[in-house]
Design an enzyme around this catalytic site. Structure first.
Site, PDB file in Angstrom:
ATOM      1  N   GLN A  98      -4.063  19.279 -12.640  1.00  0.00           N
ATOM      2  CA  GLN A  98      -5.352  19.908 -12.374  1.00  0.00           C
ATOM      3  C   GLN A  98      -6.508  19.108 -12.987  1.00  0.00           C
ATOM      4  O   GLN A  98      -7.617  19.069 -12.448  1.00  0.00           O
ATOM      5  CB  GLN A  98      -5.385  21.356 -12.884  1.00  0.00           C
ATOM      6  CG  GLN A  98      -5.169  21.526 -14.377  1.00  0.00           C
ATOM      7  CD  GLN A  98      -3.708  21.668 -14.752  1.00  0.00           C
ATOM      8  OE1 GLN A  98      -2.828  21.193 -14.063  1.00  0.00           O
ATOM      9  NE2 GLN A  98      -3.464  22.348 -15.876  1.00  0.00           N
ATOM     10  N   ASN A 140       2.897  12.961 -17.250  1.00  0.00           N
ATOM     11  CA  ASN A 140       4.226  13.262 -16.748  1.00  0.00           C
ATOM     12  C   ASN A 140       4.300  13.011 -15.241  1.00  0.00           C
ATOM     13  O   ASN A 140       3.371  12.486 -14.633  1.00  0.00           O
ATOM     14  CB  ASN A 140       4.618  14.702 -17.094  1.00  0.00           C
ATOM     15  CG  ASN A 140       3.647  15.720 -16.508  1.00  0.00           C
ATOM     16  OD1 ASN A 140       2.943  15.447 -15.539  1.00  0.00           O
ATOM     17  ND2 ASN A 140       3.611  16.900 -17.097  1.00  0.00           N
ATOM     18  N   SER A 168       9.798   6.129 -19.219  1.00  0.00           N
ATOM     19  CA  SER A 168       9.751   5.082 -20.232  1.00  0.00           C
ATOM     20  C   SER A 168      10.973   4.170 -20.138  1.00  0.00           C
ATOM     21  O   SER A 168      12.068   4.586 -19.753  1.00  0.00           O
ATOM     22  CB  SER A 168       9.681   5.705 -21.624  1.00  0.00           C
ATOM     23  OG  SER A 168       9.477   4.721 -22.603  1.00  0.00           O
ATOM     24  N   HIS A 195      12.451  10.402 -24.624  1.00  0.00           N
ATOM     25  CA  HIS A 195      11.263  10.769 -23.858  1.00  0.00           C
ATOM     26  C   HIS A 195      11.605  11.629 -22.651  1.00  0.00           C
ATOM     27  O   HIS A 195      10.911  12.590 -22.317  1.00  0.00           O
ATOM     28  CB  HIS A 195      10.548   9.509 -23.355  1.00  0.00           C
ATOM     29  CG  HIS A 195       9.579   8.927 -24.327  1.00  0.00           C
ATOM     30  ND1 HIS A 195       8.507   9.630 -24.829  1.00  0.00           N
ATOM     31  CD2 HIS A 195       9.509   7.696 -24.885  1.00  0.00           C
ATOM     32  CE1 HIS A 195       7.825   8.858 -25.660  1.00  0.00           C
ATOM     33  NE2 HIS A 195       8.409   7.684 -25.714  1.00  0.00           N
ATOM     34  N   GLU A 210       9.111  -2.196 -19.173  1.00  0.00           N
ATOM     35  CA  GLU A 210       7.867  -1.732 -19.783  1.00  0.00           C
ATOM     36  C   GLU A 210       7.772  -2.231 -21.226  1.00  0.00           C
ATOM     37  O   GLU A 210       6.764  -2.790 -21.632  1.00  0.00           O
ATOM     38  CB  GLU A 210       7.847  -0.203 -19.753  1.00  0.00           C
ATOM     39  CG  GLU A 210       6.642   0.417 -20.440  1.00  0.00           C
ATOM     40  CD  GLU A 210       6.761   1.917 -20.572  1.00  0.00           C
ATOM     41  OE1 GLU A 210       5.726   2.564 -20.826  1.00  0.00           O
ATOM     42  OE2 GLU A 210       7.884   2.453 -20.442  1.00  0.00           O
ATOM     43  N   ASP A 255       4.032   2.590 -29.798  1.00  0.00           N
ATOM     44  CA  ASP A 255       3.772   3.944 -29.315  1.00  0.00           C
ATOM     45  C   ASP A 255       2.625   4.600 -30.080  1.00  0.00           C
ATOM     46  O   ASP A 255       1.888   5.418 -29.525  1.00  0.00           O
ATOM     47  CB  ASP A 255       5.024   4.814 -29.475  1.00  0.00           C
ATOM     48  CG  ASP A 255       6.088   4.506 -28.436  1.00  0.00           C
ATOM     49  OD1 ASP A 255       5.760   3.924 -27.392  1.00  0.00           O
ATOM     50  OD2 ASP A 255       7.258   4.859 -28.679  1.00  0.00           O
ATOM     51  N   GLU A 299     -10.052 -16.172  18.039  1.00  0.00           N
ATOM     52  CA  GLU A 299      -9.633 -14.776  17.906  1.00  0.00           C
ATOM     53  C   GLU A 299     -10.211 -13.890  19.011  1.00  0.00           C
ATOM     54  O   GLU A 299      -9.893 -12.698  19.089  1.00  0.00           O
ATOM     55  CB  GLU A 299     -10.073 -14.210  16.542  1.00  0.00           C
ATOM     56  CG  GLU A 299      -9.300 -14.787  15.369  1.00  0.00           C
ATOM     57  CD  GLU A 299      -9.638 -14.097  14.052  1.00  0.00           C
ATOM     58  OE1 GLU A 299      -8.709 -13.809  13.287  1.00  0.00           O
ATOM     59  OE2 GLU A 299     -10.830 -13.835  13.802  1.00  0.00           O
ATOM     60  N   HIS A 301     -18.805 -12.423  16.554  1.00  0.00           N
ATOM     61  CA  HIS A 301     -18.630 -13.249  15.367  1.00  0.00           C
ATOM     62  C   HIS A 301     -19.039 -14.697  15.659  1.00  0.00           C
ATOM     63  O   HIS A 301     -19.770 -15.324  14.893  1.00  0.00           O
ATOM     64  CB  HIS A 301     -17.161 -13.241  14.913  1.00  0.00           C
ATOM     65  CG  HIS A 301     -16.759 -12.032  14.151  1.00  0.00           C
ATOM     66  ND1 HIS A 301     -16.685 -10.780  14.713  1.00  0.00           N
ATOM     67  CD2 HIS A 301     -16.382 -11.884  12.844  1.00  0.00           C
ATOM     68  CE1 HIS A 301     -16.276  -9.906  13.796  1.00  0.00           C
ATOM     69  NE2 HIS A 301     -16.091 -10.559  12.661  1.00  0.00           N
TER      70      HIS A 301
END
Length: 258
Positions: A19, A42, A65, A90, A155, A189, A243, A248
């Site tokens: 939210q 999350n 993680s 985690h 990571e 961390d 093209e 153009h």
């Protein structure tokens, strides 16, 4: 000084979850819409960031993680086991992998994992993560260990080896690299210093940790002289005509006379 003033933090909102991502992307009566949303979260936050990308910019869609610990016989197997646990606790989808070219070390590490696991407060989570995605990988030598790391593009990478500086030269893909026996990933961390929003899911192959550059935006500047315009117009005319883009081509030819 003017640029520095633009970077001042003058408002903080204590909101979270999917939210909060929606509020920041679209705005509410109390939260203004923003241009870019960065930071970890999350799976719901990650999904929300993916959904609002395009309306706003985002840093990345981060997954669970990950840690890869490369260790040799000079490493302390107890420390390495706890380093693996620290990431495995985690999330049950977290990935914790140890890589070594010394089989005896991996045997000692496996024994420490079995000994220490029952003592862990989040044993169930750690055990689930290790069973799903954990591994002890035996390589032929240090070079092959580096190759495994580059394939995994983790990571977090911890180089718990005697000659970490030399091994580091062969590492191409990793989000954050912790060098030497004393550089525990857990420091990253919490308090080591560098930003800890890091690429996961092998995206370290093509992306970097969150940094100052993620808050910078560039524009391309093109300024042609009359002579330069004539040279470019001739090239653009040929390409546009090939093209079938008549407007153009005409736009380019209109500059041929300077």
């Amino acid at each position: 000084l003017a640029a520095a003033a633009l970077c001042e933090v003058d408002r903080v909102f204590t909101v979270g979850g999917a939210q909060a991502i929606a509020a920041l992307a679209f705005g509410t009566d109390s939260i203004p819409a923003v241009d870019k949303i960065v930071g970890p979260g999350n799976r719901y936050v990650a999904t929300a960031k993916r959904l609002v990308f395009g309306t706003v910019g985002i840093d990345m869609v981060a997954g669970p993680s990950e840690i890869v610990v490369v260790a040799d016989g000079t490493a302390d197997p107890k420390r390495v086991a706890l380093d693996l646990f620290a990431q495995a606790e985690h999330d049950e989808a977290a990935r914790a992998i140890a890589v070594s070219w010394e089989e005896q070390f991996l045997q000692r590490l496996e024994s420490e994992i079995e000994r220490l696991l029952p003592q862990m407060g989040r044993r169930a989570m750690i055990e689930a993560a290790l069973n799903a995605s954990g591994a002890l990988v035996l390589t032929a030598d240090a070079q092959q260990a580096a190759d495994v790391v580059n394939q995994l593009a983790p990571e977090h990478l911890q180089l718990s080896v005697g000659d970490a500086a030399t091994l580091l030269q062969d590492i191409r893909h990793a989000g954050a690299i912790f060098i030497g026996h004393h550089s525990a990933e857990v420091f990253g961390d919490y308090c080591a210093g560098p930003n800890h929003v890091l690429p996961t899911g092998r995206t370290a192959r093509f992306s970097s940790p969150l940094g100052v550059y993620d808050f910078q935006k560039r524009s391309s500047l093109i300024h042609s002289t009359a002579q330069g315009a004539r040279e470019l117009a001739a090239i653009a005319d040929v390409l546009a005509t090939s093209e079938g883009l008549d407007a153009h081509a005409r736009s380019a030819r209109a500059r041929l006379d300077g």
